[in-house]
Design a protein around this motif. Structure first.
Motif, mmCIF file in Angstrom:
data_model
loop_
_atom_site.group_PDB
_atom_site.id
_atom_site.type_symbol
_atom_site.label_atom_id
_atom_site.label_comp_id
_atom_site.label_asym_id
_atom_site.label_seq_id
_atom_site.Cartn_x
_atom_site.Cartn_y
_atom_site.Cartn_z
ATOM 1 N N ARG A 1 0.816 -1.211 0.000
ATOM 2 C CA ARG A 1 0.000 0.000 0.000
ATOM 3 C C ARG A 1 0.861 1.277 0.000
ATOM 4 O O ARG A 1 0.435 2.324 -0.476
ATOM 5 C CB ARG A 1 -0.924 -0.005 1.219
ATOM 6 C CG ARG A 1 -1.787 -1.262 1.278
ATOM 7 C CD ARG A 1 -2.504 -1.409 2.607
ATOM 8 N NE ARG A 1 -3.596 -0.458 2.748
ATOM 9 C CZ ARG A 1 -4.817 -0.640 2.305
ATOM 10 N NH1 ARG A 1 -5.121 -1.763 1.678
ATOM 11 N NH2 ARG A 1 -5.756 0.269 2.478
ATOM 12 N N CYS A 2 2.041 1.162 0.582
ATOM 13 C CA CYS A 2 2.985 2.277 0.644
ATOM 14 C C CYS A 2 2.310 3.508 1.257
ATOM 15 O O CYS A 2 1.307 3.392 1.969
ATOM 16 C CB CYS A 2 3.539 2.573 -0.749
ATOM 17 S SG CYS A 2 5.198 3.264 -0.751
ATOM 18 N N SER A 3 2.848 4.685 1.001
ATOM 19 C CA SER A 3 2.296 5.894 1.631
ATOM 20 C C SER A 3 0.947 6.287 1.041
ATOM 21 O O SER A 3 0.236 7.119 1.608
ATOM 22 C CB SER A 3 3.277 7.059 1.477
ATOM 23 O OG SER A 3 3.571 7.279 0.109
ATOM 24 N N GLU A 4 0.583 5.670 -0.082
ATOM 25 C CA GLU A 4 -0.711 5.976 -0.690
ATOM 26 C C GLU A 4 -1.861 5.389 0.126
ATOM 27 O O GLU A 4 -3.003 5.831 0.030
ATOM 28 C CB GLU A 4 -0.771 5.426 -2.127
ATOM 29 C CG GLU A 4 0.284 5.982 -3.063
ATOM 30 C CD GLU A 4 0.142 7.483 -3.249
ATOM 31 O OE1 GLU A 4 -0.957 7.944 -3.572
ATOM 32 O OE2 GLU A 4 1.144 8.192 -3.041
ATOM 33 N N GLY A 5 -1.560 4.344 0.911
ATOM 34 C CA GLY A 5 -2.567 3.770 1.808
ATOM 35 C C GLY A 5 -3.624 2.929 1.135
ATOM 36 O O GLY A 5 -4.684 2.685 1.702
ATOM 37 N N CYS A 6 -3.355 2.462 -0.080
ATOM 38 C CA CYS A 6 -4.336 1.623 -0.766
ATOM 39 C C CYS A 6 -3.603 0.569 -1.582
ATOM 40 O O CYS A 6 -2.407 0.699 -1.855
ATOM 41 C CB CYS A 6 -5.223 2.469 -1.687
ATOM 42 S SG CYS A 6 -4.285 3.338 -2.971
ATOM 43 N N GLY B 1 -0.623 0.958 -4.053
ATOM 44 C CA GLY B 1 -0.019 2.242 -3.678
ATOM 45 C C GLY B 1 1.446 2.338 -4.073
ATOM 46 O O GLY B 1 1.907 3.395 -4.524
ATOM 47 N N LYS C 1 1.819 3.055 -7.716
ATOM 48 C CA LYS C 1 1.522 4.471 -7.986
ATOM 49 C C LYS C 1 2.743 5.336 -7.706
ATOM 50 O O LYS C 1 3.056 6.264 -8.448
ATOM 51 C CB LYS C 1 0.348 4.937 -7.128
ATOM 52 C CG LYS C 1 -1.001 4.433 -7.590
ATOM 53 C CD LYS C 1 -2.129 5.017 -6.746
ATOM 54 C CE LYS C 1 -3.482 4.481 -7.201
ATOM 55 N NZ LYS C 1 -4.591 5.005 -6.366
ATOM 56 N N ARG C 2 3.434 5.027 -6.586
ATOM 57 C CA ARG C 2 4.634 5.779 -6.244
ATOM 58 C C ARG C 2 5.703 5.611 -7.325
ATOM 59 O O ARG C 2 6.417 6.559 -7.671
ATOM 60 C CB ARG C 2 5.196 5.314 -4.896
ATOM 61 C CG ARG C 2 4.368 5.719 -3.683
ATOM 62 C CD ARG C 2 4.477 7.209 -3.390
ATOM 63 N NE ARG C 2 5.845 7.650 -3.264
ATOM 64 C CZ ARG C 2 6.603 7.551 -2.166
ATOM 65 N NH1 ARG C 2 6.083 7.002 -1.081
ATOM 66 N NH2 ARG C 2 7.842 7.991 -2.162
ATOM 67 N N MET D 1 4.710 7.757 -10.243
ATOM 68 C CA MET D 1 4.899 9.179 -9.958
ATOM 69 C C MET D 1 6.381 9.544 -9.890
ATOM 70 O O MET D 1 6.772 10.678 -10.161
ATOM 71 C CB MET D 1 4.231 9.530 -8.626
ATOM 72 C CG MET D 1 2.710 9.427 -8.645
ATOM 73 S SD MET D 1 2.004 9.390 -6.978
ATOM 74 C CE MET D 1 2.670 10.895 -6.282
ATOM 75 N N THR E 1 9.861 7.627 -7.669
ATOM 76 C CA THR E 1 10.427 7.446 -6.333
ATOM 77 C C THR E 1 11.865 7.004 -6.487
ATOM 78 O O THR E 1 12.281 6.534 -7.552
ATOM 79 C CB THR E 1 9.607 6.420 -5.517
ATOM 80 O OG1 THR E 1 10.047 6.427 -4.164
ATOM 81 C CG2 THR E 1 9.744 5.005 -6.077
#
Length: 876
Positions: free
Chosen positions: A58-63, A66, A69-70, A73, A75
């Motif tokens: 889920r990472c920092s996206e919380g889902c 996630g 997504k990082r 974007m 990382t």
């Protein structure tokens, strides 16, 4: 990318107090620092294809998704490597999820931190995750299946077995600490004098005679038969004549098994003719000259587990097998069975994968089958001769079905053989009837029985059979810990540790303590050297004679491996001063405070943190600790002390010449400072601070005031009791003091003491420490210029990457910035410097050697003392 260092953290650490098992990898991203994931063409697609299961991160996206997504974007690669390291361990059956990636003060260099279950697997995951990331960046191929299989094999080699592991897990759930002794299954529960040991399912209380009986199948059978326990008829044979004799007596079918065998090795079952019996005899004698031949009992294979002479579980065991469908051959049926998600490699799942081995081939040969044979629909083909789970067998829990008479019989058997943990093998049609009615019999009694079939049966209720083992080792009211006082700080740790250990010993406890000088039990030195790390703490906690531990705990060990204990009763923080800064990413006092507070965070909730109210950084922690806090101060009017007094809390202060405990505004005086030898009649303020810290820790632990006072009075500073801590040696015309001071704060403490020393000339021997900052080395020179008339600069034993001239130059800069008239000279070797200083001594001279090699300096001075005494005797 380049891995600079991989550290294994095994205890509470700067990243987490509760997550004790962490890998910390220092990673230089090099050119990759300039390429986050969104700047690498196709990176997202490649990582998702290689490790699709990362979608669960889920990472920092919380889902869900996630992490991907990082990546999309953008990382940094250190963050990606953290997630890869976690995921490949999870895919290999080691479920881990905690990770942190933080950039250091060096641009492009990161600390990648993640938890592990098996240490070597964690290290492998660290190294391999970097390789995987490099392949993903380059777009080159990587065999992820090979990586996962390697991790599984490492896990199986390193892990505790399922039985041992279950006992450890049960103990840990009760907060009982444990230490693995060696690389096998020998484990210590608890600490010191309250420890218990076990290996697999043999405990420290298991009778060795009982184990010998259980391992001797013939003796076991005779003892049970004599006690009217049903056992198969048969006898022991060593040759063909003996075999024929037994066959004439009991007939077919037979079981042949080696006398000293285990896990079904060398056994042949359901033997129905003489030719097969001869083959079985030859097979069994590969394992033991003596072979048991007995009547084959038909029925099902049951295992009854008895712990502490109480039946706790029963299971029906079924050998590995497949059921024909009339279409697939045996190999295809085995492959299909191994697809069962309950089956895994080794002990990772409820069931183990079935492999084809010698035992399998021999069973198939007896049926005239090969792996290409297609069994009939519904036909059961057994692939192993025994029902061990480790070879692919299955188990069905029948605990609640066992007849009371059979329960009583099993418990009686455990007492007849004398085993505290006992596995009883029974062959019978069922256990719902007494054996005398069902015609069943006891086949074997096992020491160190496996727990896996009961912990995770393939059918029926799982049984927590580890719990009664822990109940037996630690019945209600039995202690499993020993008191632990842990001390940390910049200066004063060793003296405070020794003083506290002296107080504990004088209160009738057998104390083990660690210091920068060595490991001691009582006052016996057992291991020499700087022993302030986790291995030294573990040394004390493993010793079965120790009743109380006092552990000096330095920053180096915390950063290198974490603490050597999970929790302590009292944590003492002496102070936080400039020292060792610029090393291991600790650049300022805020960083250093973060390291030191690991000790305080490990204190039990109902324990005590002892803080120095005169130290700014120590007091920054006072309102942020989970345990109770008590303060000490050289000033009764310290604002923190006054605040605590108003709140009715406990402090320890130096007031009107006394060491005094304050409970709110109430005062309990322990002793006049002038009567405490270590304070040098009250002249050494820093020693008074050490006395306050030790007295306060002793008081909150529960030692009585008169006993604390007596211990303070009898703690005599000397080269034997407090080596390198204000050791003063008197000569006819001069004195020599040796002290371990090696940073600006400790130099200032010596300066404060020397103000009270009357002397017509003060000579100082100093050195700079190579791994200190330039400003720290320069400041030591400045302080030396204020307190000495003449300075001898010698070289540090360990230059730690610096040149001698560079260090000496910084010291000289410091000296000259204070007083250019102060004389100084450079003498590289410490022994030569000491000899020269004593040759310069006039009547009333006071020589101070601030030494990092305490023993060498002390030995030389003592040698000179002895020579002077001898010379005076000769003159007389």
């Amino acid at each position: 990318m380049k891995i600079e260092k991989i550290q294994v953290l095994r205890g509470p650490n700067i990243w987490s107090i509760t997550r004790k098992k962490l890998i910390q990898m220092r990673l230089d991203l090099e050119e990759t620092e300039h390429f986050p994931t969104n700047k690498i063409d196709g990176f997202r697609e490649r990582i998702e294809k290689l490790l699709p299961s990362l979608i669960s991160h889920r990472c920092s996206e919380g889902c869900e998704g996630g992490f991907f997504k990082r990546v999309e974007m953008g990382t940094w690669m250190g963050h990606v490597i953290e997630h890869i390291a976690l995921e490949i361990q999870t895919l290999a059956g080691m479920d881990v999820g905690f990770g942190r990636t933080r950039e250091t003060k060096t641009p492009g260099v990161y600390n990648v931190v993640f938890n592990y279950i098996e240490e070597r697997a964690g290290i492998y995951a660290a190294e391999e995750s970097v390789k995987i990331a490099e392949c993903l960046i380059d777009g080159s191929e990587y065999d992820i299946n090979d990586c996962i299989q390697n991790l599984k094999e490492i896990r199986e080699r390193e892990r505790l077995g399922p039985s041992t592991g279950s006992i450890v897990e049960e103990a840990a759930s009760r907060r009982i600490p444990w230490i693995r002794l060696g690389k096998n299954s020998l484990v210590q529960l608890g600490y010191g004098i309250n420890q218990q040991r076990f290996q697999a399912t043999i405990t420290g209380n298991t009778s060795s005679i009982a184990v010998d009986i259980a391992c001797n199948k013939e003796l076991t059978k005779k003892m049970l038969e004599d006690a009217a326990i049903p056992v198969p008829s048969g006898d022991l044979v060593v040759d063909e004549d003996g075999l024929q004799s037994v066959i004439r007596k009991i007939g077919y079918p037979l079981v042949l098994k080696p006398l000293d065998g285990n896990h079904g090795k060398g056994a042949s079952i359901n033997v129905k003719d003489y030719e097969t019996a001869l083959i079985g005899l030859e097979y069994a004698q590969k394992y033991s000259r003596k072979v048991i031949v007995e009547k084959y009992i038909t029925g099902f294979d049951f295992r009854v587990l008895v712990i502490n002479h109480r039946m706790v579980a029963a299971a029906r065991r079924v050998p590995a097998h497949v059921v024909g469908d009339g279409e697939l051959n045996l190999q295809q049926l085995i492959d299909k069975e191994n697809l069962d998600p309950r089956r895994g490699y080794g002990h990772e799942n409820v069931l183990t994968e079935i492999d084809v081995d010698k035992d399998t081939n021999e069973l198939l040969d007896k049926l005239n089958y090969t792996l290409e044979t297609i069994p009939q629909k519904g036909e059961i083909v057994y692939l192993k001769s025994t029902a061990n789970l480790s070879t692919g067998g299955t188990s069905i829990d029948v605990t609640d079905m066992i007849h009371p008479e059979n329960v009583q019989m099993a418990e009686r058997i455990s007492r007849i053989i004398g085993l505290d943990v006992c596995g009883i093998d029974i062959m019978a049609e069922n256990l719902t009837q007494p054996l005398k009615e069902s015609g069943g019999a006891i086949l074997e009694v096992n020491a160190a029985p496996g727990f896996r079939m009961h912990l995770a049966p393939s059918e029926g209720l799982p049984r927590n059979v580890a719990a009664p083992v822990v109940d037996m080792l630690y019945p209600p009211g039995k202690e499993f810990r020993i008191p632990i006082i842990a001390l940390t700080g910049t200066n004063g740790k060793t003296t405070t540790t020794r003083l506290l250990a002296h107080i504990v010993k004088n209160n009738g406890k057998r104390v083990g303590f660690t210091t920068s000088d060595g490991i001691y039990i009582q006052n016996t030195l057992l291991q020499k050297g700087d022993t302030t790390g986790p291995m030294s703490a573990e040394f004390i906690l493993k010793d079965p004679t120790v009743e109380f531990a006092v552990l000096e705990t330095a920053r180096g060990g915390i950063l290198r491996s974490g603490l050597g204990f999970g929790t302590c009763d009292i944590g003492v923080l002496t102070n936080i001063k400039e020292d060792h800064l610029g090393i291991s990413d600790i650049h300022n006092l805020k960083d250093l405070t973060r390291v030191k507070r690991v000790v305080l965070d490990s204190v039990k909730k109902d324990g005590w943190c002892i803080l120095n109210a005169d130290d700014e950084y120590s007091m920054r922690l006072a309102d942020d600790l989970r345990s109770k806090v008590a303060l000490f101060s050289l000033d009764e009017n310290n604002p923190h002390i006054k605040k605590f007094a108003k709140e009715g809390r406990i402090t320890c202060v130096y007031e009107e010449g006394f060491v005094t405990i304050k409970k709110g505004e109430w005062k309990i005086r322990i002793e006049r400072v002038k009567n405490i030898p270590i304070t040098m009649e009250g002249k050494a303020k820093f020693m008074i601070a050490n006395v306050l810290a030790a007295s306060l820790a002793a008081y909150v632990y529960g030692f009585e005031i008169p006993n604390i006072a007596l211990a303070l009075n009898t703690f005599i500073p000397s080269a034997q009791l407090t080596p390198g801590r204000l050791n003063i040696f008197k000569f006819k015309n001069f004195k020599v003091m040796i002290d371990f001071a090696h940073n600006p704060a400790s130099y200032e403490a010596i300066e404060d003491y020397l103000k009270n020393v009357e002397s017509n000339k003060k000579i100082g021997i100093i050195s700079g420490v190579g791994d200190r900052r330039d400003g720290d080395i320069r400041e030591c020179g400045m302080i030396a210029a204020r307190m000495f008339d003449h300075i001898i600069i010698r070289n540090e034993k360990h230059l730690r990457g610096r040149a001698e001239d560079e260090i000496n130059g910084l010291i000289i800069e410091g000296i000259q910035s204070v007083d250019k008239a102060v004389s100084y000279e450079c003498i590289p070797k410490e022994i030569d410097a000491l000899k020269h200083a004593m040759s310069l001594a006039e009547e009333g001279t006071f020589i101070t050697a601030l030494s990092d090699v305490i023993n060498n300096a002390i030995e030389l001075v003592q040698e000179y003392q002895a020579r002077e005494i001898q010379d005076e005797g000769n003159v007389y």
